[in-house]
Design a protein around this motif. Structure first.
Motif, PDB file in Angstrom:
ATOM      1  N   THR A  67      -7.321 -26.095 -51.990  1.00 34.96           N
ATOM      2  CA  THR A  67      -7.076 -25.859 -53.355  1.00 34.96           C
ATOM      3  C   THR A  67      -5.529 -26.697 -53.370  1.00 34.96           C
ATOM      4  OG1 THR A  67      -7.790 -23.590 -53.283  1.00 34.96           O
ATOM      5  CG2 THR A  67      -5.918 -23.846 -54.759  1.00 34.96           C
TER       6      THR A  67
ATOM      7  N   MET B 142      -3.317 -23.672 -57.313  1.00 36.33           N
ATOM      8  CA  MET B 142      -2.818 -22.655 -56.576  1.00 36.33           C
ATOM      9  C   MET B 142      -1.805 -21.543 -57.290  1.00 36.33           C
ATOM     10  SD  MET B 142      -3.205 -20.571 -53.752  1.00 36.33           S
ATOM     11  CE  MET B 142      -3.759 -21.619 -52.573  1.00 36.33           C
TER      12      MET B 142
ATOM     13  N   ASN C 127      -5.589 -23.967 -46.513  1.00 37.48           N
ATOM     14  CA  ASN C 127      -4.256 -24.000 -47.241  1.00 37.48           C
ATOM     15  C   ASN C 127      -3.259 -24.631 -46.435  1.00 37.48           C
ATOM     16  OD1 ASN C 127      -4.921 -23.295 -50.004  1.00 37.48           O
ATOM     17  ND2 ASN C 127      -4.996 -21.187 -48.929  1.00 37.48           N
TER      18      ASN C 127
ATOM     19  N   LEU D  97      -1.084 -19.670 -49.487  1.00 36.55           N
ATOM     20  CA  LEU D  97      -1.671 -18.775 -50.388  1.00 36.55           C
ATOM     21  C   LEU D  97      -0.569 -17.689 -50.553  1.00 36.55           C
ATOM     22  CD1 LEU D  97      -3.859 -17.370 -52.035  1.00 36.55           C
ATOM     23  CD2 LEU D  97      -4.631 -16.384 -49.682  1.00 36.55           C
TER      24      LEU D  97
END
Length: 235
Positions: A121, A126, A221, A226
């Motif tokens: 991502t 995100m 990630n 995150l």
């Protein structure tokens, strides 16, 4: 003549008494039928059905529970039309391995087309990862594990310890310095364009410590945390 007078007096007395009863009856009848008069039974019935706590009559709409107690009660909400039914199925079976993988894949769908294409991502997606989807995933994990797994617990551990490195050690992801050893290891598969755990270097799916799963916080990630999205969504 005297007898006739007595008889007349008796009859007159009876008529007067009968008249008095008639007038009294009329007054009582008028009192009950007068406009604006409410029968005494009506307030009792209204109180019994609307304000009496023992009444069986529902007076408020049925509000869905915000704290589900079973996986079937978790509403699979998504702002990106992501289907979380398979994730719920894996969690019902306590198949932590499959559930962890399904979480990773469905979060790519929730993030956007770039994440779906690359398996990781980017920052811009995100930043717009829907809070609705994150909460759905978190609720599924939390309910399935009796509060022992999920984003909420992970963030609570971070706040309690005040340091991500200590949190990683606590949940069984990475050892503290000086070793800094990762307890599981990922690699990128260019053919599938997805992250995969190396054989023998997988998370603890047999007996995961509290907060160990899901592993998407460090699962893909590498450049984008995150935790930023979780903070934005007030986890």
């Amino acid at each position: 003549m005297g007898k006739n007078n007595k008889t007349g007096i008796y009859l007159l007395t009876l008529l007067v008494i009968a008249g008095l009863f008639s007038v009294a009856g009329a007054i009582v009848w008028y009192g009950f039928t007068k406009p604006g008069t409410t029968p005494t039974a009506t307030p009792f019935l209204a109180t019994n059905t609307l304000t009496n706590p023992k009444s069986t009559v529902a007076v408020t709409p049925d509000i869905p529970s915000t704290n589900p107690h079973s996986l079937d009660e978790v509403q699979l909400r998504s702002d990106r039309n992501v289907d979380y039914s398979k994730l719920r199925e894996y969690l019902q079976l306590k198949d932590w391995r499959s559930a962890d993988r399904e979480t990773y894949l469905r979060m790519l769908d929730a993030a956007g087309p770039k994440a779906q294409a690359s398996g990781m991502t980017p920052q811009d997606e995100m930043n717009t990862l829907p809070c609705t989807d994150l909460r759905t995933i978190d609720q599924l994990w939390s309910v399935a594990s009796n509060g022992q797994q999920g984003f909420t617990l992970q963030m609570n551990i971070v706040r309690a310890l005040g340091d991500y490195r200590r949190m990683y050690d606590k949940v069984g992801w990475q050892k503290l310095p000086p070793s800094n050893e990762w307890l599981f290891q990922l690699t990128y598969n260019p053919q599938t364009r997805r992250m995969e755990f190396l054989p023998g270097k997988e998370p603890n799916y047999k007996d995961p410590p509290p907060g160990h799963l899901p592993t998407v916080e460090i699962g893909y990630n590498f450049n984008v945390a995150l935790s930023g999205a979780l903070g934005r969504c007030r986890f």
